[in-house]
Each structure stands twice: as C-alpha cells, then as structure tokens.
Write a protein that holds these residues in place. Sequence first.
Motif, short mmCIF file in Angstrom:
data_model
loop_
_atom_site.label_atom_id
_atom_site.label_comp_id
_atom_site.label_asym_id
_atom_site.label_seq_id
_atom_site.Cartn_x
_atom_site.Cartn_y
_atom_site.Cartn_z
N LEU A 108 0.82 -1.22 0.00
CA LEU A 108 0.00 0.00 0.00
C LEU A 108 0.85 1.26 0.00
O LEU A 108 0.55 2.23 -0.70
CB LEU A 108 -0.94 -0.01 1.20
N LEU A 109 1.91 1.26 0.78
CA LEU A 109 2.82 2.41 0.79
C LEU A 109 3.44 2.62 -0.59
O LEU A 109 3.63 3.75 -1.04
CB LEU A 109 3.92 2.21 1.83
N GLY A 114 7.03 -3.18 7.74
CA GLY A 114 6.47 -2.82 6.45
C GLY A 114 6.94 -1.45 6.00
O GLY A 114 7.27 -1.24 4.83
N ILE A 115 6.99 -0.51 6.94
CA ILE A 115 7.50 0.84 6.63
C ILE A 115 8.99 0.77 6.29
O ILE A 115 9.46 1.42 5.35
CB ILE A 115 7.27 1.79 7.83
N LYS A 116 9.73 -0.01 7.05
CA LYS A 116 11.17 -0.15 6.84
C LYS A 116 11.47 -0.74 5.46
O LYS A 116 12.45 -0.35 4.80
CB LYS A 116 11.78 -1.03 7.93
N LYS A 117 10.64 -1.66 5.02
CA LYS A 117 10.81 -2.24 3.69
C LYS A 117 10.61 -1.18 2.62
O LYS A 117 11.30 -1.17 1.60
CB LYS A 117 9.82 -3.40 3.50
N TYR A 118 9.69 -0.27 2.87
CA TYR A 118 9.41 0.81 1.92
C TYR A 118 10.47 1.90 1.99
O TYR A 118 10.84 2.49 0.97
CB TYR A 118 8.03 1.40 2.23
N HIS A 119 10.97 2.18 3.20
CA HIS A 119 11.99 3.22 3.43
C HIS A 119 13.23 2.59 4.06
O HIS A 119 13.53 2.84 5.23
CB HIS A 119 11.45 4.29 4.38
N PRO A 120 13.96 1.74 3.33
CA PRO A 120 15.05 0.97 3.94
C PRO A 120 16.19 1.81 4.52
O PRO A 120 16.86 1.37 5.46
CB PRO A 120 15.55 0.08 2.79
N ASP A 121 16.39 3.00 3.99
CA ASP A 121 17.52 3.82 4.46
C ASP A 121 17.10 4.97 5.36
O ASP A 121 17.94 5.77 5.78
CB ASP A 121 18.28 4.38 3.24
N ALA A 122 15.81 5.06 5.65
CA ALA A 122 15.30 6.18 6.45
C ALA A 122 15.40 5.91 7.94
O ALA A 122 15.39 4.76 8.40
CB ALA A 122 13.84 6.44 6.08
N THR A 123 15.54 6.97 8.70
CA THR A 123 15.41 6.88 10.15
C THR A 123 13.94 7.07 10.47
O THR A 123 13.36 8.13 10.24
CB THR A 123 16.24 7.97 10.86
N ILE A 124 13.32 6.01 10.98
CA ILE A 124 11.89 6.02 11.25
C ILE A 124 11.64 6.26 12.73
O ILE A 124 12.10 5.49 13.58
CB ILE A 124 11.25 4.68 10.83
N GLY A 125 10.95 7.33 13.04
CA GLY A 125 10.61 7.62 14.42
C GLY A 125 9.27 7.02 14.78
O GLY A 125 8.32 7.11 14.01
N ILE A 126 9.19 6.38 15.93
CA ILE A 126 7.94 5.79 16.41
C ILE A 126 7.37 6.68 17.51
O ILE A 126 8.06 6.98 18.49
CB ILE A 126 8.18 4.39 16.99
N ILE A 127 6.13 7.11 17.36
CA ILE A 127 5.44 7.82 18.43
C ILE A 127 4.27 6.95 18.87
O ILE A 127 3.41 6.58 18.07
CB ILE A 127 4.96 9.20 17.99
N ASN A 128 4.27 6.64 20.15
CA ASN A 128 3.29 5.71 20.71
C ASN A 128 2.46 6.39 21.80
O ASN A 128 3.01 6.89 22.77
CB ASN A 128 4.03 4.49 21.29
N LEU A 129 1.15 6.42 21.63
CA LEU A 129 0.24 6.88 22.68
C LEU A 129 -0.24 5.64 23.41
O LEU A 129 -1.00 4.84 22.85
CB LEU A 129 -0.94 7.66 22.09
N ASP A 130 0.21 5.46 24.65
CA ASP A 130 0.04 4.15 25.28
C ASP A 130 0.30 4.25 26.78
O ASP A 130 1.07 5.09 27.24
CB ASP A 130 1.05 3.18 24.65
N ALA A 131 -0.31 3.35 27.53
CA ALA A 131 -0.03 3.24 28.96
C ALA A 131 1.23 2.43 29.22
O ALA A 131 1.81 2.49 30.30
CB ALA A 131 -1.21 2.60 29.68
#
Length: 317
Positions: A116-117, A139-156
């Motif tokens: 989809l990406l 899945g994101i990493k496969k699409y952007h293999p060389d990118a630094t991907i930041g994860i933001i988590n809203l969670d307890a």
Amino acid sequence: MNNYKKTNSAIWSGRTSNDQLYLHEKIKCIDLENEKIPDNQGKAFAILGYACEEGVKRNLGRIGAVSGPDQIRKMIAPLSNHFDKETKIIDAGTIYCIENSLEKTQSITSDKIFQLLNKQYFNLILGGGHDLAYAHYNGIKKYHPDATIGIINLDAHFDLRSVNDKGNSGTPFYQISKENDRFKYLCFGIQEESNNQILFKTAKQLDVEFLKNTDFKIENKKAIGSLIDKFIADVDAIYLTIDLDGFSSAFAPGVSAPSPFGFSTDIALFAIERICNSKKLISADIVELNPKYDLDNITAKLAARLVYYIIKYISSS
C-alpha cells in the motif's frame, strides 16, 4: 484457510444519500491479492485490518481484540463525510491469524503495508493486539530501507518486554530496537503502575523518550508540542501507533488492559494533529480494541473518530 480476506462490503452500511454524505458511501473495498489497487494523484488512505489476538494471549491479556477491526469499521461507516472528492479512501481487507501463527501473520501484514505504501497510500491499520507494531514498522522499513523512522506511541505501556521465547503484544518495540541500529521511540501516557522497574530501566538503556500519564495533559500542551517537534526534526519519517488502553477507561472501557488513570481525548487529539501537520507521518495504527468488554461501543466509536481526525488532519496538512 487464507490469512487474508477482502472486506465484505455489507459491513459498510448506514444512512444513504445521493451525494456521499456518509463515509460508508465513499469507501471502496479492494482485494489486494486479486484486484488492482486504484491509482491516486491526491490524498489517499487505506484501511487495513489486523484481526489477531495471539500476541495478547501470549502476554496473558484478556482476549477479544480479534474482533476489533470490523467493529471499528462499523463505527466509521455512519460518520458524516466532509472530505472532498479527490480524497480517496479504500478498505484494503483484513489479515487473520491462523493456527496461532503470530509470526506468519506479522510477515503477511508487513508485506501488505509495503504494498500500500508503494502505491502512495497513507495506511490506517486497525488492530488487533499491539504486536501489530512489529509488523507495521517492518512494512515501513521495507518501503523506506535507508530512512530513520521515528515511532510515536500513545500508550499506557512501553511494550519493551524482552523476548524469552516468542514475541507478544508486550514485546514489539523491544524487538524493533534489537533489529535496527537507530531506534527512535517516543511514548506518551506511560503509567508507572503498569510498567515494572525493569521496563523503565530498559527504556533508559534504549534512550526512549517518554512522558507519563500524569504529565500528558492539555495544560502542558506547549511543552508537549515542543517535545513532538524536536523528536520529529531528528527523523526522516514518523510511524504513529495508538493503543486505546492509554486512554482513561472513561473514554475506552473496551480494551485489553483498561485503566481509570489514562489520558483524555483533548490532549490525544492535540498530539495527533501536531504529528499529522509535520508532513512526516506516513502510516498509523489503532490497537487493542476489545469489543467483548466495550460499553455501548464507546471505545469502538473513539477509535472511529481517531481514524476520522487523522484523515482530516492529513488531508488538510
């Protein structure tokens, strides 16, 4: 049995009109394995279900999240449609966990997210357990293999438990940290009572940035906005994951691990809008809806509204 199924279009129902006044009239169901994904030239969104609670079972949580994706769809369907005709929304089907094979389910999910990406769709993945995060990130990493991907988590919860045997809904971010040289992770809503000392120690070792639920409040929005901006500036792309159990049980009773001391909708929407406006957010998910314990679909409706607002914020950014 196939792990993937196209969504039955009958699930998208509600009032009818002649001018797509309601979202169920706008959303088109697509079979990712047998149909061509529609091309898009503007804002395009894909809803994908992750009907899996195997990770929750392994983490000794209360089961029921497997029914989450379709229940959220049902609550999205009757919402009023205020998006322009150029904004495309497709339902890309659901991945199911067969024979307790979480790892296979995650692998298939990663492939669908990449698919989809690759067609320039913004993903909105509906869970299911938070083990979805491991699949989503990959899945994101496969699409952007060389990118630094930041994860933001809203969670307890940090969900940084170490993997003793197999992964579960409490291990996804630990797994990601061990498989990537640069691990960028920001959590909002962490509850001290719900994360043991080892998890706080792990978070410190991994340089995880976080804000506890006692500080994740609307009166602190200026500082929270600055923290979001600083984190986003240091990465190439953002993956947003929203665990419904981070909200107070007043807003989200139907989750795998409810808490009366969770955060409120006002600060969550503030943070989500800020993240969407960054133009770096490329994919998002909403997890841990447990319809079995929901009250009058309150939690499912919350999830549906979050989907609505993410589409709204991204469309206008």
